[in-house]
Design a protein around this motif. Structure first.
Motif, PDB file in Angstrom:
ATOM      1  N   GLN A   2     -60.304  -9.806 142.585  1.00  0.00           N
ATOM      2  CA  GLN A   2     -60.063 -10.947 143.461  1.00  0.00           C
ATOM      3  C   GLN A   2     -58.876 -10.676 144.381  1.00  0.00           C
ATOM      4  N   VAL A  47     -56.191 -10.089 131.308  1.00  0.00           N
ATOM      5  CA  VAL A  47     -56.970  -8.959 131.819  1.00  0.00           C
ATOM      6  C   VAL A  47     -56.064  -7.770 132.117  1.00  0.00           C
ATOM      7  N   TRP A 103     -54.883  -4.629 134.605  1.00  0.00           N
ATOM      8  CA  TRP A 103     -54.803  -4.356 136.035  1.00  0.00           C
ATOM      9  C   TRP A 103     -55.500  -3.028 136.304  1.00  0.00           C
ATOM     10  N   TYR A 129     -58.700 -14.616 128.469  1.00  0.00           N
ATOM     11  CA  TYR A 129     -58.644 -14.438 129.911  1.00  0.00           C
ATOM     12  C   TYR A 129     -57.495 -13.530 130.356  1.00  0.00           C
ATOM     13  N   THR A 181     -52.529 -19.283 130.060  1.00  0.00           N
ATOM     14  CA  THR A 181     -53.759 -18.488 130.084  1.00  0.00           C
ATOM     15  C   THR A 181     -54.273 -18.272 128.659  1.00  0.00           C
ATOM     16  N   ARG A 189     -52.027  -6.074 129.493  1.00  0.00           N
ATOM     17  CA  ARG A 189     -52.883  -7.197 129.865  1.00  0.00           C
ATOM     18  C   ARG A 189     -51.956  -8.306 130.358  1.00  0.00           C
ATOM     19  N   ARG A 207     -57.676 -11.993 139.157  1.00  0.00           N
ATOM     20  CA  ARG A 207     -58.055 -10.734 138.547  1.00  0.00           C
ATOM     21  C   ARG A 207     -57.959  -9.652 139.635  1.00  0.00           C
ATOM     22  N   SER A 264     -67.941 -14.023 138.953  1.00  0.00           N
ATOM     23  CA  SER A 264     -66.850 -13.127 139.337  1.00  0.00           C
ATOM     24  C   SER A 264     -65.679 -13.855 139.990  1.00  0.00           C
ATOM     25  N   LYS A 316     -53.708 -20.311 137.299  1.00  0.00           N
ATOM     26  CA  LYS A 316     -54.458 -19.060 137.400  1.00  0.00           C
ATOM     27  C   LYS A 316     -53.749 -18.047 138.288  1.00  0.00           C
TER      28      LYS A 316
END
Length: 373
Positions: free
Chosen positions: A253, A204, A206, A202, A198, A192, A250, A278, A247
């Motif tokens: 994105q 995440v 891959w 949040y 962060t 993650r 994700r 999203s 940021k």
């Protein structure tokens, strides 16, 4: 903190992955090394010398780096943002009085392979409550990534919490002023990722090439994220400082922007489908920034269907470029929109309703290429 045997096995395997597959130089086990910093000056100086910079230029560039990386009463967000700007746009140095300032690049953003990528393990950080990150990634001697590993019986969440703890002022916040990506992982769950600051929820995973098999998900996705060209691209095109929160994209994105870039290169349009929540605003911002940097003569028109989103996008876009006149929000009337388009404002943000009143004026606009988002 000592590491268990299974964790040590994972760590040694990953060092081999970075060294033998990804082409990073292995700097060694720095557990007993004193003076570990987030900028290892000898490697930065060597890289700048290889670029043909003079000693005077290097001295001034390194001094600017040294001044910028300190917290100096700032919080980590502000310090990291200042460092990112320095890395992204280079150090402005003036060797002699009366000479024009010149930009010294600290990272070659256009040619990833021209940079020096390196990895060190067990990097002891000194301080009142010192810590020791498992793996640290360096580009030209600058620490840009930190990886925390856990054994398969320990949740990856423990690694993310350790990363967050390490960034606190009472521990080693100073080290993270240069860091762009932080990763926690183990052999059972994979990884993650996030960036400095962060929140845990949040971080995440891959997701890419699900059909591609690998012995370990951790290895598979480290190959994806930390590949030299991918890592440089993430730092160059996908880092955003948005209202006090740094940021990274994700996966959906990132791939949406990459697909849009490919369409733009071919002179084509397209549609990106999004669901609520999203992150479409960030996709718009990342794409708009890329367009202006890669097509300086282009103009970007961001169209929304409501004023709340209009304001939200304006605030987010302002975070990446503070130059006056780059972004104009159309918040008065249609005449303001017509003037902005006629005068070639780089980024225009408007609700869709205003366009119906200027149809005749749009026919007389100067010949330009517009990216409509």
């Amino acid at each position: 903190m000592s590491i268990s045997k299974p964790e040590r096995v994972t760590q040694r395997r990953l060092i081999g992955l970075f060294r033998d597959e990804l082409g990073y130089e292995y700097l060694g086990d720095w557990k007993g090394r004193t003076g570990n910093r987030n900028v290892e000056q000898e490697y930065l100086v060597a890289w700048l010398e290889g670029r043909g910079q003079t000693k005077q230029q290097i001295d001034r560039a390194v001094e600017q780096v040294r001044r910028t990386i300190g917290l100096q009463g700032r919080d980590l967000y502000d310090a990291n943002r200042a460092v990112y700007s320095l890395l992204r746009y280079g150090a402005n140095v003036k060797v002699d009085v009366g000479e024009n300032a010149e930009t010294i690049d600290l990272i070659d953003w256009q040619n990833p392979e021209a940079n020096h990528f390196a990895i060190a393990e067990e990097v002891t950080l000194e301080g009142e409550q010192g810590r020791r990150p498992d793996l640290v990634l360096y580009v030209n001697g600058i620490a840009i990534g930190v990886i925390e590993l856990k054994n398969s019986r320990t949740f990856v969440g423990d690694g993310t919490r350790q990363l967050l703890s390490n960034q606190q002022p009472e521990f080693n916040a100073w080290f993270f002023t240069t860091v762009q990506i932080v990763i926690a992982g183990n052999d059972s769950e994979g990884l993650r990722y996030g960036t400095t600051g962060t929140p845990e929820k949040y971080f995440v995973s891959w997701k890419e090439d699900p059909e591609q098999k690998s012995d370990y998900k951790l290895d598979k996705y480290l190959r994806k994220i930390c590949r030299k060209d991918r890592l440089i691209e993430l730092m160059r095109d996908f880092v955003l400082f948005d209202g006090g929160i740094k940021k990274l994209p994700r996966p959906h994105q990132y791939f949406a922007v990459r697909s849009a870039q490919e369409h733009i290169e071919r002179g084509e349009g397209g549609i990106i489908w999004h669901t609520q929540g999203s992150g479409k605003s960030l996709v718009m911002v990342m794409l708009a920034r890329w367009i202006l940097e890669n097509r300086p003569s282009a103009r970007v028109v961001v169209i929304t269907d409501r004023r709340v989103l209009d304001q939200q996008l304006q605030d987010t876009i302002y975070q990446f470029d503070h130059k006056e006149g780059v972004v104009q929000r159309i918040d008065k009337n249609s005449a303001q929109l017509a003037d902005a388009l006629t005068n070639g404002v780089p980024i225009v943000i408007s609700t869709i309703h205003k366009f119906g009143f200027i149809a005749d004026k749009m026919e007389r606009l100067p010949e330009r290429r517009y990216a409509v988002i």
